[in-house]
Write an enzyme that holds these catalytic residues in place. Structure first.
Site, mmCIF file in Angstrom:
data_model
loop_
_atom_site.group_PDB
_atom_site.id
_atom_site.type_symbol
_atom_site.label_atom_id
_atom_site.label_comp_id
_atom_site.label_asym_id
_atom_site.label_seq_id
_atom_site.Cartn_x
_atom_site.Cartn_y
_atom_site.Cartn_z
ATOM 1 N N LYS A 210 97.693 50.581 -100.201
ATOM 2 C CA LYS A 210 98.680 51.327 -99.676
ATOM 3 C C LYS A 210 100.234 50.979 -100.152
ATOM 4 O O LYS A 210 100.863 52.101 -100.400
ATOM 5 C CB LYS A 210 98.529 50.992 -98.260
ATOM 6 C CG LYS A 210 99.335 51.686 -96.959
ATOM 7 C CD LYS A 210 98.803 51.521 -95.654
ATOM 8 C CE LYS A 210 99.946 51.821 -94.707
ATOM 9 N NZ LYS A 210 99.481 51.550 -93.448
ATOM 10 N N GLU A 216 96.940 40.486 -105.307
ATOM 11 C CA GLU A 216 95.749 40.463 -105.770
ATOM 12 C C GLU A 216 95.521 41.802 -106.695
ATOM 13 O O GLU A 216 94.941 41.831 -107.799
ATOM 14 C CB GLU A 216 94.481 40.377 -104.760
ATOM 15 C CG GLU A 216 94.306 39.000 -103.994
ATOM 16 C CD GLU A 216 95.384 38.991 -102.803
ATOM 17 O OE1 GLU A 216 96.244 39.658 -102.875
ATOM 18 O OE2 GLU A 216 95.109 38.099 -101.990
ATOM 19 N N GLY A 271 95.362 49.863 -92.852
ATOM 20 C CA GLY A 271 94.556 49.505 -93.982
ATOM 21 C C GLY A 271 92.726 49.479 -93.505
ATOM 22 O O GLY A 271 92.078 50.116 -94.358
ATOM 23 N N ARG A 272 92.615 48.832 -92.381
ATOM 24 C CA ARG A 272 91.222 48.672 -92.123
ATOM 25 C C ARG A 272 90.720 49.935 -91.197
ATOM 26 O O ARG A 272 89.406 50.073 -90.871
ATOM 27 C CB ARG A 272 91.250 47.143 -91.038
ATOM 28 C CG ARG A 272 91.943 47.347 -90.022
ATOM 29 C CD ARG A 272 91.941 46.008 -89.212
ATOM 30 N NE ARG A 272 92.822 45.857 -88.111
ATOM 31 C CZ ARG A 272 94.347 45.721 -88.351
ATOM 32 N NH1 ARG A 272 94.715 45.640 -89.466
ATOM 33 N NH2 ARG A 272 95.034 45.626 -87.328
ATOM 34 N N GLU A 357 90.463 41.334 -87.640
ATOM 35 C CA GLU A 357 91.970 41.564 -88.024
ATOM 36 C C GLU A 357 92.665 42.325 -86.863
ATOM 37 O O GLU A 357 93.748 42.401 -86.734
ATOM 38 C CB GLU A 357 92.307 42.392 -89.211
ATOM 39 C CG GLU A 357 93.380 42.130 -89.792
ATOM 40 C CD GLU A 357 93.530 42.458 -91.227
ATOM 41 O OE1 GLU A 357 93.816 41.606 -92.081
ATOM 42 O OE2 GLU A 357 93.547 43.768 -91.760
ATOM 43 N N HIS A 388 64.760 34.601 -91.243
ATOM 44 C CA HIS A 388 64.225 33.677 -92.227
ATOM 45 C C HIS A 388 65.176 32.477 -92.221
ATOM 46 O O HIS A 388 65.178 31.616 -92.972
ATOM 47 C CB HIS A 388 63.490 34.035 -93.271
ATOM 48 C CG HIS A 388 62.339 34.784 -92.828
ATOM 49 N ND1 HIS A 388 60.814 34.532 -92.612
ATOM 50 C CD2 HIS A 388 62.330 36.290 -92.670
ATOM 51 C CE1 HIS A 388 60.235 35.697 -92.390
ATOM 52 N NE2 HIS A 388 60.944 36.654 -92.441
ATOM 53 N N LYS A 508 100.557 34.321 -97.246
ATOM 54 C CA LYS A 508 100.999 35.083 -98.514
ATOM 55 C C LYS A 508 102.536 34.630 -98.848
ATOM 56 O O LYS A 508 102.728 34.490 -100.095
ATOM 57 C CB LYS A 508 101.261 36.740 -98.117
ATOM 58 C CG LYS A 508 99.895 37.448 -98.142
ATOM 59 C CD LYS A 508 100.442 38.815 -98.215
ATOM 60 C CE LYS A 508 99.437 39.806 -97.523
ATOM 61 N NZ LYS A 508 99.635 41.141 -97.347
HETATM 62 C C1 G6Q Z 1 94.171 46.209 -93.063
HETATM 63 C C2 G6Q Z 1 95.218 45.281 -93.845
HETATM 64 C C3 G6Q Z 1 94.997 44.616 -95.058
HETATM 65 C C4 G6Q Z 1 95.322 45.776 -96.262
HETATM 66 C C5 G6Q Z 1 95.220 44.938 -97.672
HETATM 67 C C6 G6Q Z 1 95.510 45.781 -98.929
HETATM 68 O O1 G6Q Z 1 94.384 46.426 -92.099
HETATM 69 O O2 G6Q Z 1 96.501 45.603 -93.702
HETATM 70 O O3 G6Q Z 1 93.587 44.319 -95.236
HETATM 71 O O4 G6Q Z 1 94.425 46.608 -96.285
HETATM 72 O O5 G6Q Z 1 96.115 43.509 -97.541
HETATM 73 O O6 G6Q Z 1 96.935 46.218 -98.817
HETATM 74 P P1 G6Q Z 1 97.265 47.363 -99.567
HETATM 75 O O7 G6Q Z 1 96.408 48.441 -99.455
HETATM 76 O O8 G6Q Z 1 98.737 47.611 -99.610
HETATM 77 O O9 G6Q Z 1 97.127 46.872 -101.093
#
Ligand code: G6Q
Length: 545
Positions: A210, A216, A271-272, A357, A388, A508
């Protein structure tokens, strides 16, 4: 900050629930079933093809009545409307929360700051469809003219967990000529193992981020570019082997990706909550545009059910309120999600982020510290594997763990007796958890006295059973939306902002400070606590050896 809200524990329904809890907390499910022979047929709800049996919960009609009252007193109906309408209910980020707009039909209209967001949603979907078709048909070729055979999605968190989960869940429907890989971890092993047997000439990377600034993802994206260009040589090859899913056009083009090959979304998609936005591009390539539209239609059906159905029959409302019941009254710390479907193997991991989250917060919308528990820990594995390993603790341990069992009437891979064996375990586990096995029963089997307590199951362990026809794109959409809205119901009762995630920031920031301390040639002056200082020193020393 919103104006002050009546604290949860001061609501009349909450107080009534506290009094009610004292009267039924020790009532065993055996007794509840014995007293009401119709209970098993009565306490369920079915909508949009999803059946929920909630009869094996430690509740009575009175419990439900009080919870519906609590939902009313918490303003749940108005909150639902506010979310669907596009109000800025994510108050700490001043954002609308409109994942429901991502699956709204073309004919819908939803305004954010005066602009209708539905037409752009469909523009992006159409652009994604054209792209997905070109990859699937082989008309999009790599820089050297070879068709694309490998799709590698690079993303993390919300830009990874949904795509991975959906790919696994819908594998039955996915194009088998293409390989799909997912890279998320900044550990170089993740990238190295994902590409070690791939030919760069046949590989396309989808960089899903996003913000397009996530450490990462950008680290992996840069390594992917180096890896691809080592084979393809020309920088111009990037345009044929990299596409982006992002809201940040400036960073995308800085990376070298043609913005014509960028698929956008908007700040009102968390994001989620983004797997049905362009973040689902890999899903669409896998299952095709029609399959993806089916997935969205499934989401939308559950959205409409949630928005329009009275609480008494409303699946996400029932599930959300039951979670509050165990979390806040029985002090349960976790919820186990147990899908009896191999295709749903990543579903618990996906739900971990969605729930934890969203509702892992301790400050209310009006800035108070909660004097009650909020989001539970979510965990689980697909059945029957868990039986199991960890089910022992659920059956005979000292912790109360409400379980969600998920199963299907039909298997996508009918094979001898497999499916009946699988489903018999769903019903058996729920039955065993609820009713256990008494000492008398164990005795009557001829068990030695000293062994009886070990072999007795006290039961009274609650569970839901969720059933649907079979795993399809539409079913997956319905299931995900069911949990999304259940999380929303819980967050509403707890008076928290389920849509921000400030808790991931501090780590972070500190990592950014530590990176140069690990990499500098000269010994850095460390100003952390003594433990962090010692760990950094130790790492530097051993790295050098
Ligand atoms: C979700 C969070 C988080 C996000 C990641 C990736 O609700 O905001 O998990 O999706 O940190 O972020 P980017 O899509 O900006 O790389």
């Amino acid at each position: 900050m919103t104006t002050s809200i009546t604290p949860l524990k001061q609501l009349a329904a909450w107080k009534a629930l506290e009094a009610h809890f004292a009267t039924i907390s020790n009532t065993p499910l055996r007794q509840l079933f014995a007293e009401d022979p119709t209970r098993g047929e009565r306490l369920n709800s079915e909508a949009v093809g999803i059946f929920l049996d909630y009869s094996k919960h430690r509740i009575t009609d009175e419990t439900l009545k009080l919870f519906f009252q609590l939902a009313e007193e918490s303003g749940l109906s108005a909150k639902i409307e506010a979310m669907f309408r596009g109000d800025k209910i994510n108050i700490t980020e001043n954002r609308a929360v409109l994942h429901t707009a991502l699956r709204a039909p073309r004919s819908a209209s939803i305004l954010v700051d005066g602009a209708d967001v539905v037409p752009p949603v469909h523009e992006v979907l159409d652009k994604m469809a054209k792209f997905a078709d070109s990859i699937r048909s082989g008309s999009w070729t790599g820089y050297t003219g070879k068709p694309i055979r490998n799709i590698v999605n690079i993303g993390i968190g919300g830009s990874d967990l949904g795509p991975v989960m959906a790919y696994e869940a819908l594998r039955h429907y996915s194009i088998r000529e293409l390989n799909f890989r997912f890279v998320s971890n900044v550990d170089g092993t993740d990238f190295a193992e994902a590409v070690h047997d791939l030919d760069a000439e046949e590989t396309l990377f989808i960089i899903s981020s996003k913000t397009f600034t996530t450490l990462e993802t950008m680290t992996n994206a840069h390594s992917a570019r180096v890896w691809a260009l080592a084979k393809l040589k020309e920088h111009a090859a990037v345009a044929k082997h990299f596409v982006a899913v992002s809201t940040n056009a400036a960073e995308v083009s800085k990376f070298g990706i043609d913005t014509a090959n960028m698929f956008g979304f908007w700040d009102w998609v968390g994001g989620r909550y983004s797997m049905d936005s362009a973040i689902g591009l890999s899903t669409m390539v896998a299952v095709g545009p029609d399959g993806f539209r089916e997935l969205l239609a499934g989401f939308h059906e559950m959205d409409e059910h949630f928005r329009t159905t009275p609480f008494e029959k409303n699946l996400p409302v029932l599930m959300g309120l039951l979670t509050v019941w165990y979390n806040n009254f029985f002090d349960a710390q976790t919820v186990a999600v147990l899908p009896y479907d191999q295709y749903l193997k990543r579903f618990p991991a996906y739900l971990q982020q969605l729930n934890m989250e969203s509702n892992g917060k301790h400050v209310t919308l009006d800035g108070r510290t909660t004097d009650y528990q909020t989001g539970p820990i979510i965990w689980g594995e697909p059945g029957t594997n868990g039986q199991h390993s960890f089910y022992q603790l659920i059956h005979q341990g000292t912790k109360l763990i409400p379980c969600d069992f998920i199963g299907f009437y039909k298997s996508l891979n009918p094979l001898g007796h497999h499916h009946n064996f699988l489903m018999s375990n769903v019903f058996a586990q729920a039955e065993a958890l609820a009713f256990g096995k008494t000492a008398e029963q164990v005795h009557a089997e001829g068990t030695a006295d000293w062994l009886v307590p070990h072999r007795t199951f006290e039961g009274n362990r609650p569970s839901s059973v969720i059933l649907a026809e079979k795993m399809t794109p539409a079913t997956l959409g319905k299931l995900v939306a069911l949990y999304e809205h259940s999380v929303f119901v819980q967050g509403t009762i707890w008076q928290i902002d389920s849509f921000d995630q400030w808790g991931v920031e501090l780590g972070k920031v500190l990592a950014q400070r530590i990176i140069p301390e690990l990499e500098s040639a000269e010994e850095p002056v460390l100003k952390h606590d003594s433990s962090t200082n010692a760990l950094i020193k130790r790492y530097r020393e051993h790295k050098r050896k």
